[in-house]
Design a protein around this motif. Structure first.
Motif, PDB file in Angstrom:
ATOM      1  N   THR A   1      -0.641  -0.342 -10.483  1.00  0.00           N
ATOM      2  CA  THR A   1      -1.541   0.102  -9.417  1.00  0.00           C
ATOM      3  C   THR A   1      -0.992   1.323  -8.723  1.00  0.00           C
ATOM      4  O   THR A   1      -1.720   2.230  -8.349  1.00  0.00           O
ATOM      5  CB  THR A   1      -1.715  -1.038  -8.382  1.00  0.00           C
ATOM      6  OG1 THR A   1      -2.087  -2.188  -9.088  1.00  0.00           O
ATOM      7  CG2 THR A   1      -2.735  -0.692  -7.354  1.00  0.00           C
ATOM      8  N   ILE A   2       0.313   1.357  -8.518  1.00  0.00           N
ATOM      9  CA  ILE A   2       0.906   2.497  -7.825  1.00  0.00           C
ATOM     10  C   ILE A   2       0.989   3.676  -8.792  1.00  0.00           C
ATOM     11  O   ILE A   2       0.664   4.800  -8.435  1.00  0.00           O
ATOM     12  CB  ILE A   2       2.311   2.145  -7.265  1.00  0.00           C
ATOM     13  CG1 ILE A   2       2.184   0.973  -6.286  1.00  0.00           C
ATOM     14  CG2 ILE A   2       2.957   3.339  -6.581  1.00  0.00           C
ATOM     15  CD1 ILE A   2       1.330   1.237  -5.069  1.00  0.00           C
TER      16      ILE A   2
ATOM     17  N   PRO B   1       6.557   9.510  -4.336  1.00  0.00           N
ATOM     18  CA  PRO B   1       5.367  10.261  -3.921  1.00  0.00           C
ATOM     19  C   PRO B   1       5.331  11.634  -4.593  1.00  0.00           C
ATOM     20  O   PRO B   1       6.371  12.122  -5.063  1.00  0.00           O
ATOM     21  CB  PRO B   1       5.565  10.419  -2.409  1.00  0.00           C
ATOM     22  CG  PRO B   1       6.623   9.464  -2.009  1.00  0.00           C
ATOM     23  CD  PRO B   1       7.469   9.233  -3.211  1.00  0.00           C
ATOM     24  N   SER B   2       4.149  12.249  -4.601  1.00  0.00           N
ATOM     25  CA  SER B   2       4.020  13.584  -5.223  1.00  0.00           C
ATOM     26  C   SER B   2       4.884  14.606  -4.496  1.00  0.00           C
ATOM     27  O   SER B   2       5.071  14.527  -3.283  1.00  0.00           O
ATOM     28  CB  SER B   2       2.568  14.051  -5.144  1.00  0.00           C
ATOM     29  OG  SER B   2       1.791  13.256  -5.969  1.00  0.00           O
TER      30      SER B   2
ATOM     31  N   GLY C   1      -6.496   7.060  -2.907  1.00  0.00           N
ATOM     32  CA  GLY C   1      -5.092   6.708  -3.183  1.00  0.00           C
ATOM     33  C   GLY C   1      -4.109   7.665  -2.533  1.00  0.00           C
ATOM     34  O   GLY C   1      -3.248   8.222  -3.205  1.00  0.00           O
ATOM     35  N   PRO C   2      -4.200   7.864  -1.207  1.00  0.00           N
ATOM     36  CA  PRO C   2      -3.290   8.817  -0.548  1.00  0.00           C
ATOM     37  C   PRO C   2      -1.840   8.342  -0.490  1.00  0.00           C
ATOM     38  O   PRO C   2      -0.944   9.174  -0.268  1.00  0.00           O
ATOM     39  CB  PRO C   2      -3.864   8.955   0.868  1.00  0.00           C
ATOM     40  CG  PRO C   2      -4.732   7.764   1.067  1.00  0.00           C
ATOM     41  CD  PRO C   2      -5.217   7.345  -0.270  1.00  0.00           C
ATOM     42  N   GLY C   3      -1.598   7.049  -0.669  1.00  0.00           N
ATOM     43  CA  GLY C   3      -0.208   6.539  -0.654  1.00  0.00           C
ATOM     44  C   GLY C   3       0.465   6.836   0.669  1.00  0.00           C
ATOM     45  O   GLY C   3      -0.060   6.500   1.740  1.00  0.00           O
TER      46      GLY C   3
ATOM     47  N   PRO D   1       1.489  12.636   0.917  1.00  0.00           N
ATOM     48  CA  PRO D   1       1.909  14.021   0.656  1.00  0.00           C
ATOM     49  C   PRO D   1       0.733  14.973   0.424  1.00  0.00           C
ATOM     50  O   PRO D   1       0.765  16.122   0.873  1.00  0.00           O
ATOM     51  CB  PRO D   1       2.792  13.902  -0.595  1.00  0.00           C
ATOM     52  CG  PRO D   1       2.440  12.615  -1.221  1.00  0.00           C
ATOM     53  CD  PRO D   1       1.970  11.712  -0.122  1.00  0.00           C
TER      54      PRO D   1
ATOM     55  N   GLU E   1      -7.514   3.821   0.609  1.00  0.00           N
ATOM     56  CA  GLU E   1      -6.239   3.299   0.072  1.00  0.00           C
ATOM     57  C   GLU E   1      -6.294   1.787   0.183  1.00  0.00           C
ATOM     58  O   GLU E   1      -6.773   1.260   1.167  1.00  0.00           O
ATOM     59  CB  GLU E   1      -5.076   3.885   0.906  1.00  0.00           C
ATOM     60  CG  GLU E   1      -3.697   3.302   0.647  1.00  0.00           C
ATOM     61  CD  GLU E   1      -3.213   3.470  -0.802  1.00  0.00           C
ATOM     62  OE1 GLU E   1      -2.990   4.603  -1.244  1.00  0.00           O
ATOM     63  OE2 GLU E   1      -3.044   2.433  -1.474  1.00  0.00           O
TER      64      GLU E   1
ATOM     65  N   PHE F   1       0.835   1.239   3.078  1.00  0.00           N
ATOM     66  CA  PHE F   1       0.471   2.657   3.141  1.00  0.00           C
ATOM     67  C   PHE F   1      -0.623   2.873   4.196  1.00  0.00           C
ATOM     68  O   PHE F   1      -0.629   3.884   4.891  1.00  0.00           O
ATOM     69  CB  PHE F   1      -0.010   3.162   1.774  1.00  0.00           C
ATOM     70  CG  PHE F   1       1.055   3.150   0.700  1.00  0.00           C
ATOM     71  CD1 PHE F   1       2.404   3.153   1.033  1.00  0.00           C
ATOM     72  CD2 PHE F   1       0.719   3.152  -0.644  1.00  0.00           C
ATOM     73  CE1 PHE F   1       3.384   3.151   0.044  1.00  0.00           C
ATOM     74  CE2 PHE F   1       1.689   3.155  -1.637  1.00  0.00           C
ATOM     75  CZ  PHE F   1       3.023   3.141  -1.291  1.00  0.00           C
TER      76      PHE F   1
ATOM     77  N   GLY G   1      -9.566  -0.249   0.997  1.00  0.00           N
ATOM     78  CA  GLY G   1     -10.421  -0.879  -0.002  1.00  0.00           C
ATOM     79  C   GLY G   1     -10.170  -0.311  -1.381  1.00  0.00           C
ATOM     80  O   GLY G   1      -9.308   0.551  -1.565  1.00  0.00           O
ATOM     81  N   ASP G   2     -10.980  -0.812  -2.324  1.00  0.00           N
ATOM     82  CA  ASP G   2     -10.824  -0.433  -3.729  1.00  0.00           C
ATOM     83  C   ASP G   2     -11.632   0.836  -4.022  1.00  0.00           C
ATOM     84  O   ASP G   2     -12.861   0.826  -3.967  1.00  0.00           O
ATOM     85  CB  ASP G   2     -11.309  -1.603  -4.594  1.00  0.00           C
ATOM     86  CG  ASP G   2     -11.163  -1.313  -6.075  1.00  0.00           C
ATOM     87  OD1 ASP G   2     -10.626  -0.232  -6.428  1.00  0.00           O
ATOM     88  OD2 ASP G   2     -11.588  -2.158  -6.870  1.00  0.00           O
ATOM     89  N   ALA G   3     -10.924   1.904  -4.361  1.00  0.00           N
ATOM     90  CA  ALA G   3     -11.582   3.192  -4.603  1.00  0.00           C
ATOM     91  C   ALA G   3     -12.571   3.119  -5.762  1.00  0.00           C
ATOM     92  O   ALA G   3     -13.479   3.948  -5.847  1.00  0.00           O
ATOM     93  CB  ALA G   3     -10.525   4.257  -4.883  1.00  0.00           C
ATOM     94  N   TYR G   4     -12.388   2.142  -6.661  1.00  0.00           N
ATOM     95  CA  TYR G   4     -13.316   2.045  -7.794  1.00  0.00           C
ATOM     96  C   TYR G   4     -14.680   1.469  -7.364  1.00  0.00           C
ATOM     97  O   TYR G   4     -15.587   1.377  -8.173  1.00  0.00           O
ATOM     98  CB  TYR G   4     -12.689   1.243  -8.935  1.00  0.00           C
ATOM     99  CG  TYR G   4     -11.534   2.011  -9.549  1.00  0.00           C
ATOM    100  CD1 TYR G   4     -11.766   2.994 -10.504  1.00  0.00           C
ATOM    101  CD2 TYR G   4     -10.227   1.797  -9.118  1.00  0.00           C
ATOM    102  CE1 TYR G   4     -10.719   3.729 -11.021  1.00  0.00           C
ATOM    103  CE2 TYR G   4      -9.166   2.529  -9.629  1.00  0.00           C
ATOM    104  CZ  TYR G   4      -9.419   3.488 -10.588  1.00  0.00           C
ATOM    105  OH  TYR G   4      -8.386   4.238 -11.098  1.00  0.00           O
TER     106      TYR G   4
ATOM    107  N   GLY H   1      -5.462  10.740  -6.085  1.00  0.00           N
ATOM    108  CA  GLY H   1      -4.102  10.477  -6.560  1.00  0.00           C
ATOM    109  C   GLY H   1      -4.055   9.149  -7.295  1.00  0.00           C
ATOM    110  O   GLY H   1      -2.972   8.604  -7.512  1.00  0.00           O
TER     111      GLY H   1
HETATM  112  C1  LIG Z   1       0.285   7.583  -8.018  1.00  0.00           C
HETATM  113  S1  LIG Z   1       0.151   6.957  -6.373  1.00  0.00           S
HETATM  114  C2  LIG Z   1      -0.232   8.482  -5.533  1.00  0.00           C
HETATM  115  C3  LIG Z   1       0.055   8.432  -4.061  1.00  0.00           C
HETATM  116  C4  LIG Z   1      -0.069   9.777  -3.339  1.00  0.00           C
HETATM  117  N1  LIG Z   1      -1.393  10.326  -3.442  1.00  0.00           N
HETATM  118  C5  LIG Z   1       0.921  10.770  -3.909  1.00  0.00           C
HETATM  119  O1  LIG Z   1       0.478  11.724  -4.506  1.00  0.00           O
HETATM  120  O2  LIG Z   1       2.130  10.551  -3.741  1.00  0.00           O
HETATM  121  C6  LIG Z   1      -1.372   6.071  -6.429  1.00  0.00           C
HETATM  122  C7  LIG Z   1      -1.909   5.575  -5.098  1.00  0.00           C
HETATM  123  O3  LIG Z   1      -3.209   5.038  -5.317  1.00  0.00           O
HETATM  124  C8  LIG Z   1      -3.327   3.785  -4.645  1.00  0.00           C
HETATM  125  N2  LIG Z   1      -4.307   3.011  -5.389  1.00  0.00           N
HETATM  126  C9  LIG Z   1      -4.198   2.565  -6.676  1.00  0.00           C
HETATM  127  N3  LIG Z   1      -5.325   1.941  -7.051  1.00  0.00           N
HETATM  128  C10 LIG Z   1      -6.167   2.005  -5.977  1.00  0.00           C
HETATM  129  C11 LIG Z   1      -7.492   1.561  -5.757  1.00  0.00           C
HETATM  130  N4  LIG Z   1      -8.170   0.921  -6.705  1.00  0.00           N
HETATM  131  N5  LIG Z   1      -8.069   1.783  -4.551  1.00  0.00           N
HETATM  132  C12 LIG Z   1      -7.386   2.444  -3.575  1.00  0.00           C
HETATM  133  N6  LIG Z   1      -6.122   2.903  -3.736  1.00  0.00           N
HETATM  134  C13 LIG Z   1      -5.531   2.680  -4.916  1.00  0.00           C
HETATM  135  C14 LIG Z   1      -1.919   3.213  -4.691  1.00  0.00           C
HETATM  136  O4  LIG Z   1      -1.750   2.223  -3.705  1.00  0.00           O
HETATM  137  C15 LIG Z   1      -1.098   4.476  -4.453  1.00  0.00           C
HETATM  138  O5  LIG Z   1      -0.974   4.727  -3.088  1.00  0.00           O
END
Ligand SMILES: C[S@@+](CC[C@H](N)C(=O)[O-])C[C@H]1O[C@@H](n2cnc3c(N)ncnc32)[C@H](O)[C@@H]1O
Length: 248
Positions: free
Chosen positions: A80-81, A86-87, A111-113, A116, A135, A140, A156-159, A179
């Protein structure tokens, strides 16, 4: 069947049912013990890494809080992450470059995590009150709420983008910046996400996505979509590329 035989049969079934119950309880306990053991080991592993990071911070006189949070979340839910750290600033700035800060409407970040890319968007001139951050990781979310109090945070779920945002967005979005670890999802889900995003955006607005993989995370030849990409960004771990999709 005569009555005594029937009673005997019932008694036998009863005994077997009790035995089954007993076995089920024992198996449940055994699984419970294994899960607790796994969790202890996982927590121990996480703590060990955290201690090492703290030592590193003390030695170098720096703070790696976001990295620790990220690593912890990755240990808990690697797919999931989708990244261990982080980027980098370089990647975040490249993402932000595709968003016009003078455009109208909200800028949605998926997915701002630890933020960054959010930071890069704000640095590039996007007003924080235009940001809609989606997110689902609660750690986060707490962090983003504290750092960007003027942004709209959607946990919530971005999908499920359309359901999450169709009543929240009062005007079409100027951009969607993602992200999300898109490549961990089936292609059908990715396509549904981008189609939902386009429904919420102005025509020609960018859907900006980074990926560590070599290929575009979405098929390049999607009818009606235009695609462009950045150079490979080597100053990121792992190196990444930014892809931008638009629908006219
Ligand atoms: C690869 S990390 C990128 C984080 C940040 N944007 C960066 O660039 O460092 C992916 C992020 O997407 C979030 N994420 C993954 N699946 C998600 C979903 N279905 N809905 C919302 N957020 C989600 C994770 O919790 C994580 O914070």
């Amino acid at each position: 069947m005569p009555v005594p035989a029937l009673q005997k049969f019932e008694q036998r079934i009863g005994r077997q049912l009790r035995l089954l119950e007993l076995r089920k309880t024992m198996i449940e306990r055994k699984i419970g013990r294994q899960i607790r053991l796994f969790e202890q080991k996982r927590d121990g592993f996480g703590k060990k890494i955290e201690q090492q990071i703290r030592q590193f911070e003390r030695k170098r006189g720096i703070r790696l809080d976001d990295e620790v949070r990220f690593l912890r979340s990755w240990i808990e839910r690697p797919l999931t992450i989708g990244a261990v750290t982080p980027s980098s600033k370089m990647l975040a700035r490249t993402m932000a470059r595709y968003v016009d800060p003078d455009s109208d409407g909200p800028v949605v970040e998926l997915g701002p995590g630890t933020g960054p890319i959010t930071e890069a968007l704000v640095e590039a001139g996007v007003d924080p009150s235009r940001l809609v951050l989606v997110e689902f990781n609660p750690v986060f979310c707490r962090l983003l709420r504290a750092r960007y109090p003027d942004a709209t945070l959607v946990q919530g779920d971005a999908y499920s983008l359309r359901r999450l945002l169709e009543t929240l967005l009062l005007e079409p979005a100027a951009a969607v910046v993602s992200g999300l670890p898109l490549v961990t999802k089936p292609i059908k889900m990715r396509l549904r996400l981008i189609r939902d995003a386009f429904e919420l955006m102005l025509p020609g607005a960018p859907f900006v996505q980074f990926t560590y993989s070599v290929a575009s995370p979405l098929p390049k030849r999607i009818a009606g979509f235009s695609v462009e990409s950045s150079e490979r960004i080597w100053m990121n771990l792992p190196p990444a590329r930014v892809w931008v999709y638009r629908k006219n």
